[in-house]
Design an enzyme around this catalytic site. Structure first.
Site, PDB file in Angstrom:
ATOM      1  N   ASP A 271      -9.834 -21.931  24.311  1.00  0.00           N
ATOM      2  CA  ASP A 271     -10.232 -21.403  23.011  1.00  0.00           C
ATOM      3  C   ASP A 271     -10.580 -22.606  22.128  1.00  0.00           C
ATOM      4  OD1 ASP A 271     -10.861 -19.785  20.878  1.00  0.00           O
ATOM      5  OD2 ASP A 271      -9.074 -18.543  21.015  1.00  0.00           O
TER       6      ASP A 271
HETATM    7  C1  BGC Z   1     -11.171 -17.315  18.637  1.00  0.00           C
HETATM    8  C2  BGC Z   1     -11.974 -16.866  19.840  1.00  0.00           C
HETATM    9  C3  BGC Z   1     -13.452 -17.081  19.573  1.00  0.00           C
HETATM   10  C4  BGC Z   1     -13.676 -18.544  19.263  1.00  0.00           C
HETATM   11  C5  BGC Z   1     -15.138 -18.910  19.039  1.00  0.00           C
HETATM   12  C6  BGC Z   1     -11.552 -18.717  18.208  1.00  0.00           C
HETATM   13  O1  BGC Z   1     -10.947 -19.055  16.997  1.00  0.00           O
HETATM   14  O2  BGC Z   1      -9.804 -17.235  18.951  1.00  0.00           O
HETATM   15  O3  BGC Z   1     -11.700 -15.514  20.130  1.00  0.00           O
HETATM   16  O4  BGC Z   1     -14.211 -16.668  20.680  1.00  0.00           O
HETATM   17  O5  BGC Z   1     -12.946 -18.873  18.097  1.00  0.00           O
HETATM   18  O6  BGC Z   1     -15.605 -18.448  17.832  1.00  0.00           O
END
Ligand code: BGC
Length: 743
Positions: A271
């Site tokens: 993530d």
């Molecule tokens: C979130 C993800 C997301 C990623 C990209 C993160 O903060 O937890 O679910 O896909 O950001 O935007």
């Protein structure tokens, strides 16, 4: 021009030749180029090609995210493909969570449709629109089991149930990736967040999770397994700590479960910056150690961080990470690029694709919203509104005419101009015949200013019915938007009470990103519709339901507590050694101060609320009347490996045609670990004409009754099972059967 050697031509759907191509590329790549494939760079803001050009030419970027201008994307692809040594195209990622320009209901709302075909169609719409912008990879579906409505990300989830979540997870993967992932309108899906994120302590986002392995395997992992079985190309790790080992450094999850047990051959992305955060968690000392931990655990690509680019090469040179490990990670990424057909078609021609927000997209959004709306209560059959006898309708509330708010969380690319609000839809529906008067009454759902309440009361008093649009704005749910109090914010309950006091029938339509505690308004409204954040076409969908163009058919994908202190509360809980029953439960107000403590039934309940929820999982009323009867099993006993049929008769005893979502629940009475009091094992949406009767049958194979027991192996144990069929998880229509060991 693509630099690929013509001798290496391959067929994208032939795994053998893809593996040959992957190997051939790996043989030619430098270590820096390989590590580059493992890096995903945020490209939002500024002029992406200028800013990224150097690294693209060096071949040290494998993927970008957050760029949605098709010309810029094509230029990035051109540099990657034509100006880098290996000519490897880019993965272009974006959070396309519930639609792109056309916004579908939030995923939790989609789950309330209990309609995998429709959910698949919605993902297809989203994929096509995103693909026009050059996006070839979405960070969806989010399939974390969510049993805590305080958690803001429950909005993005498919609810509390492993079985419903698994069915819809597969549907979304199939919708995004299509039958043919090389199709111009298909994009790679990403099942996230692996794993356990939804169990965040007290619903605080990013908080710790502690999940026993049996619970992890029986509850949290099944949707991911279903997504893998549906061919999902990528998975994303979770930000959270799982049993002391943050998911981004969790070898048990990423290697043992995902690779060794499930044989997943796509790739795993971290993530956002979650590799660096391993240090913040207290798992590692510095970025270098974090890169080592994540790569060793099985993270193939780093999202928006720089630990891989800064440290992997040194770690390989020192022998801390093997070349084999790097080749495996890069191979996983290249395999996905081949499967998507990116080497043949790195560029996007929007004209090859349907225009966004076309009739199909809007109709899918409308139908999904319509089927997602849950009728929680309908006293005196106040709904549907009878247009011919209505002279005036008072439309009241902060969410009646809020085009942006109805879209919900994660709508980076949503086109707010497409939104049709409930007020607009009601006005056009009732045009001419019925007078519509509107009072917003509150600036936002959180307002504590009640000056406009007098006018709301006045128009309600003069109207035949008052329809209140309440709930929470999109900003109150989603990532890092958890709430400790999940009742209606601001003075909304007071507004309801004042409008109710007029004596005019009250219909409350709630727009929200989570189950709310509605205990303080249920007695002051006649009808209660829960519409989630319904997306672009929310208005027409709600108007269709209000005026009875179709009957509500949504069912709750998550339990609605009476008070937040009941959380976590979910239908598939364990029985405990002291289950409460209606007879033993007392209420705090009735307690005799001098009574002994042991006189209260000694069971698992709170003194100050009932042990049941306000509305159970699976609940959802209809304008039609459905009656269930004659539950039946085709056999009383089956052996492991066999199938039986559980059926019940369903009758529509009303004069209204409507859909009903029929649900099958099972309980395994005795097992080597305690099992839930009920588990959903089948569901089906059926449409019944007025007066129609049908028999709904579910096939149940003993494999459907498997669970992970004490030794962490899947097992189906002989013994007695109960089965229920009905329109909600609290149905009482029960039968039983036995599994008998083969002699
Ligand atoms: C979130 C993800 C997301 C990623 C990209 C993160 O903060 O937890 O679910 O896909 O950001 O935007």
């Amino acid at each position: 021009m693509n630099k690929m050697h013509p001798d290496l031509a391959y067929h994208h759907n032939d795994p053998g030749s893809i593996e040959t191509r992957v190997r051939a590329l790996l043989d030619q790549m430098t270590l820096a180029e390989k590590i580059g494939q493992m890096c995903q760079v945020n490209a939002s803001g500024g002029s992406a090609p200028d800013y990224l050009g150097g690294r693209l030419r060096d071949g040290t970027i494998g993927s970008v995210l957050n760029i949605v201008d098709v010309d810029e994307v094509n230029e990035l692809q051109r540099i990657a493909v034509e100006e880098s040594r290996m000519g490897i195209p880019l993965l272009v990622g974006r959070d396309v969570i519930h639609g792109f320009q056309t916004v579908l209901p939030i995923p939790l709302g989609q789950a309330a449709t209990w309609n995998p075909e429709l959910v698949r169609e919605g993902a297809r719409v989203a994929a096509q629109e995103a693909a026009r912008a050059g996006i070839n990879w979405t960070f969806a579906p989010m399939i974390d089991i969510a049993r805590d409505p305080r958690w803001g990300r429950i909005a993005e989830s498919l609810g509390e149930c492993p079985m419903l979540g698994s069915a819809l997870a597969s549907a979304m993967v199939e919708g995004f990736q299509g039958n043919d992932p090389t199709d111009a309108g298909s994009i790679a899906a990403c099942a996230k967040h692996f794993a356990g994120y939804g169990a965040a302590e007290s619903g605080r986002d990013y908080a710790t999770t502690n999940i026993p392995e049996t619970e992890l395997r029986n509850v949290y992992l099944p949707p991911f397994k279903a997504a893998v079985d549906a061919g999902v190309m990528t998975l994303m790790t979770s930000f959270s700590d799982l049993n002391g080992v943050p998911a981004t450094g969790n070898e048990f999850l990423l290697r043992q479960v995902l690779r060794d047990e499930w044989r997943f051959d796509g790739f795993v992305v971290s993530d956002w910056d979650s590799i660096r955060q391993l240090q913040v968690h207290g798992l590692t000392e510095d970025d270098r150690a974090s890169a080592l931990e994540a790569a060793t655990a099985g993270v193939d690509m780093e999202m928006a961080g720089d630990t891989f680019i800064n440290h992997l090469e040194g770690l390989v040179n020192e022998g801390r990470i093997t070349m084999h490990a790097i080749d495996t990670a890069v191979g996983n990424i290249l395999r996905v690029k081949f499967r998507l057909g990116l080497f043949e078609r790195p560029f996007t021609d929007p004209d090859e694709l349907l225009p966004s927000a076309n009739g199909w997209a809007l109709e899918t959004a409308r139908l999904t919203a319509q089927q997602s709306i849950v009728l929680l209560q309908n006293e005196n059959s106040v709904l549907p509104l009878q247009e011919h006898s209505l002279k005036s309708v008072a439309v009241i509330g902060p969410l009646a005419d809020a085009p942006y708010q109805q879209l919900g969380t994660w709508i980076f690319d949503g086109d707010v101009d497409l939104s049709i609000t409930p007020l607009q839809a009601i006005q056009s529906h009732a045009a001419g015949s019925t007078e519509i008067r509107y009072e917003r009454a509150m600036e936002t759902s959180r307002s504590r200013v009640s000056e406009a309440f007098d006018n709301a009361v006045r128009i309600a008093a003069d109207a035949d019915v008052a329809v209140l649009f309440l709930g929470e704005e999109s900003i109150l749910s989603g990532e890092a938007h958890s709430r400790a109090d999940i009742s209606l914010p601001g003075d909304q309950a007071e507004l309801v009470r004042r409008v109710h006091a007029t004596g005019t029938p009250v219909v409350a339509v709630i727009l929200a990103g989570r189950p709310l505690t509605l205990t303080n308004i249920v007695d002051h409204v006649d009808a209660l519709l829960f519409a989630w954040h319904p997306g672009s076409m929310g208005g027409p969908a709600i108007a269709d339901i209000l005026f009875g163009v179709d009957s509500p058919s949504g069912k709750l994908p998550a339990t609605f507590p009476r008070v937040v202190g009941q959380v976590p509360i979910y239908y598939s809980h364990k029985n405990t050694g002291k289950p409460p029953s209606r007879e033993t439960v007392v209420h705090i107000d009735d307690i005799d101060t001098h009574a002994e403590q042991t006189s209260f039934g000694m069971s698992a309940f709170h003194l100050d609320t009932c042990f049941t929820p306000l509305f159970p999982f699976g609940h959802g009323l209809s304008y039609a009347q459905f009656e269930y009867r004659d539950i039946h099993t085709s056999r009383q006993e089956i052996h492991p490996g066999e199938t039986l049929t559980v059926s019940a008769v369903l009758a529509n005893t009303s004069d209204i045609a409507a859909d009903e979502v029929v649900q099958l629940y099972v309980r395994d009475l005795v097992a080597n670990i305690t099992r839930p009091v009920r588990e959903l094992k089948g569901f089906r949406r059926v449409r019944l004409e007025p007066g129609e009767t049908t028999t709904v049958e579910f096939e149940l194979h003993t494999d459907d009754l498997r669970f992970f027991g004490r030794d962490m192996r899947p097992v189906v144990e002989p013994g007695e099972f109960h089965a229920w069929i009905g329109g909600s998880s609290d149905t009482n229509l029960r039968t039983q059967f036995r599994i008998v060991a083969r002699q």
